[in-house]
Design a protein around this motif. Structure first.
Motif, PDB file in Angstrom:
ATOM      1  N   GLY A 142       0.740  -1.206   0.105  1.00 58.57           N
ATOM      2  CA  GLY A 142      -0.140   0.216   0.207  1.00 58.57           C
ATOM      3  C   GLY A 142       0.691   1.445   0.085  1.00 58.57           C
ATOM      4  O   GLY A 142       2.264   1.373   0.214  1.00 58.57           O
ATOM      5  N   ALA A 143       0.149   2.350  -0.058  1.00 60.50           N
ATOM      6  CA  ALA A 143       0.745   3.788  -0.318  1.00 60.50           C
ATOM      7  C   ALA A 143       1.813   4.018   0.818  1.00 60.50           C
ATOM      8  O   ALA A 143       2.713   4.790   0.541  1.00 60.50           O
ATOM      9  N   HIS A 144       1.293   3.775   2.052  1.00 61.24           N
ATOM     10  CA  HIS A 144       2.362   4.144   3.167  1.00 61.24           C
ATOM     11  C   HIS A 144       2.880   2.989   3.810  1.00 61.24           C
ATOM     12  O   HIS A 144       3.196   3.025   5.224  1.00 61.24           O
ATOM     13  N   ASP A 145       2.783   1.699   3.406  1.00 60.74           N
ATOM     14  CA  ASP A 145       3.478   0.644   4.074  1.00 60.74           C
ATOM     15  C   ASP A 145       5.026   0.454   4.054  1.00 60.74           C
ATOM     16  O   ASP A 145       5.391   0.969   3.271  1.00 60.74           O
ATOM     17  N   ASP A 146       5.715   0.205   4.948  1.00 61.30           N
ATOM     18  CA  ASP A 146       6.738  -0.275   5.193  1.00 61.30           C
ATOM     19  C   ASP A 146       7.212  -1.259   3.971  1.00 61.30           C
ATOM     20  O   ASP A 146       6.435  -2.165   3.591  1.00 61.30           O
ATOM     21  N   VAL A 147       8.452  -0.957   3.403  1.00 64.23           N
ATOM     22  CA  VAL A 147       8.769  -2.235   2.545  1.00 64.23           C
ATOM     23  C   VAL A 147      10.401  -2.614   3.007  1.00 64.23           C
ATOM     24  O   VAL A 147      11.215  -2.258   2.913  1.00 64.23           O
ATOM     25  N   ILE A 149       2.744   8.990  -2.743  1.00 61.80           N
ATOM     26  CA  ILE A 149       2.485   7.663  -1.940  1.00 61.80           C
ATOM     27  C   ILE A 149       3.976   7.808  -1.076  1.00 61.80           C
ATOM     28  O   ILE A 149       4.818   8.518  -1.637  1.00 61.80           O
ATOM     29  N   ARG A 150       4.185   7.169   0.034  1.00 60.15           N
ATOM     30  CA  ARG A 150       5.373   7.618   0.790  1.00 60.15           C
ATOM     31  C   ARG A 150       5.484   6.289   1.744  1.00 60.15           C
ATOM     32  O   ARG A 150       4.857   5.878   2.510  1.00 60.15           O
ATOM     33  N   ASN A 151       6.611   5.577   1.497  1.00 60.71           N
ATOM     34  CA  ASN A 151       6.999   4.176   1.990  1.00 60.71           C
ATOM     35  C   ASN A 151       8.312   4.528   2.937  1.00 60.71           C
ATOM     36  O   ASN A 151       9.410   4.924   2.267  1.00 60.71           O
ATOM     37  N   THR A 152       8.676   3.761   3.788  1.00 64.10           N
ATOM     38  CA  THR A 152       9.642   3.611   4.623  1.00 64.10           C
ATOM     39  C   THR A 152      10.392   2.440   4.449  1.00 64.10           C
ATOM     40  O   THR A 152       9.715   1.345   4.511  1.00 64.10           O
ATOM     41  N   VAL A 153      11.672   2.204   4.227  1.00 65.09           N
ATOM     42  CA  VAL A 153      12.559   0.983   4.054  1.00 65.09           C
ATOM     43  C   VAL A 153      12.808   0.575   5.262  1.00 65.09           C
ATOM     44  O   VAL A 153      13.387   1.277   6.292  1.00 65.09           O
TER      45      VAL A 153
END
Length: 295
Positions: A102-107, A270-274
């Motif tokens: 999703g758009a804000h999920d951690d990756v 979208i904004r994801n945190t690694v």
């Protein structure tokens, strides 16, 4: 219209995004159902977007990812050099529809990768009779795994299938018609930042083919289905770190804690945190083939 799939109160819903809220469809109706022709009639009260977790907008039958930006190809191969085969037809590969986030999920970083990268793209979603709508796509890439695989003239495989962000929602095609230029391309501004520092910017209209031609090529000799996703491929001018590396850039690969934000005009952000991935044992090398010819 904008359609979203989201989690609220421990339950997954699909619905229509209006302003800062989302109204659910009747129970059991998904965005894929709407893409296939079901009525898009919300039946529930509006829930603030700030209170929901946005999931990938739909569960697609397949995801094809093209390489439609000439500048990106040039940076990945060698400055000033694009294979003549690129101009002959739009090339794509199939990526993993089960690895959408999703758009804000951690990756998480894929096991064994030390060169993790993002790719700024737009995706078209096919309907029964053409393109239904568009969304942002981030094709997360383990460049070290990808490079090894492609030296065997196959892939990408594990270099690509760990995660693909799709979101934040699906915007119907009619909403973007005002952005269409005289050549039939959508002139949408595309931007990506890492830790709030701008890295790349391009126009979607710099594609070599419009999405309609990508869809026509994808359907040659086979059958497309409503809900199939077609990625544009990475845009140029810093659409990914590997392109910058190919031009002599010194940007570091993505590390745990890095935040990648992508914004596309008309589509949202979208904004994801690694985050750190699972550490697995090394893969066992292949046994060289036996030299026996008979017993």
């Amino acid at each position: 219209m904008r359609f979203a799939t989201y989690e609220h109160g421990g339950t997954v819903h699909a619905g229509v995004v209006t302003g800062d809220g989302v109204r659910a469809f009747p129970a059991g109706v998904t965005v894929l159902d709407v893409v296939r022709g079901a009525p898009a009639v919300p039946g529930g009260p509006s829930v603030p977007l700030a209170e929901v977790r946005l999931l990938p907008p739909l569960d697609p039958p397949s995801v094809r990812d093209f390489v439609a930006f000439e500048e990106h190809v040039e940076g990945m191969v060698a400055p000033g050099s694009v294979p003549p085969e690129w101009y002959e037809a739009p090339t794509f590969y199939f990526t993993n529809p089960c690895a959408l986030v999703g758009a804000h999920d951690d990756v998480p970083i894929p096991p064994g990768s030390r060169l993790f990268d993002f790719e700024l793209e737009v995706a078209a979603v096919l309907g029964p009779d053409g393109i239904f709508g568009y969304t942002i796509l981030n094709d997360w890439s383990a460049r070290d795994l990808q490079r090894r695989e492609m030296k065997v003239n196959l892939g990408p495989a594990k270099g690509k299938d760990s995660a693909t962000t799709l979101g934040p929602w699906l915007v119907t095609a009619d909403e973007l018609e005002p952005y269409r230029d005289a050549d039939g391309f959508l002139a949408l501004d595309m931007r990506v930042a890492v830790n709030d520092v701008g890295v790349g910017q391009d126009l979607l209209s710099n594609m070599g083919w419009p999405f309609e031609e990508l869809a026509a090529y994808a359907g040659r000799g086979t059958r497309l289905r409503a809900g199939d996703v077609l990625g544009s491929g990475t845009c140029g001018n810093g659409g990914c770190l590997a392109e910058l590396w190919g031009r002599g850039g010194t940007q570091e690969p993505l590390r745990p804690g890095d935040v990648v934000e992508m914004s596309v005009e008309g589509l949202g952000t979208i904004r994801n945190t690694v985050v750190a991935g699972v550490e697995l044992p090394p893969v066992r090398p292949a046994r060289p083939r036996p030299r026996r010819r008979s017993r």
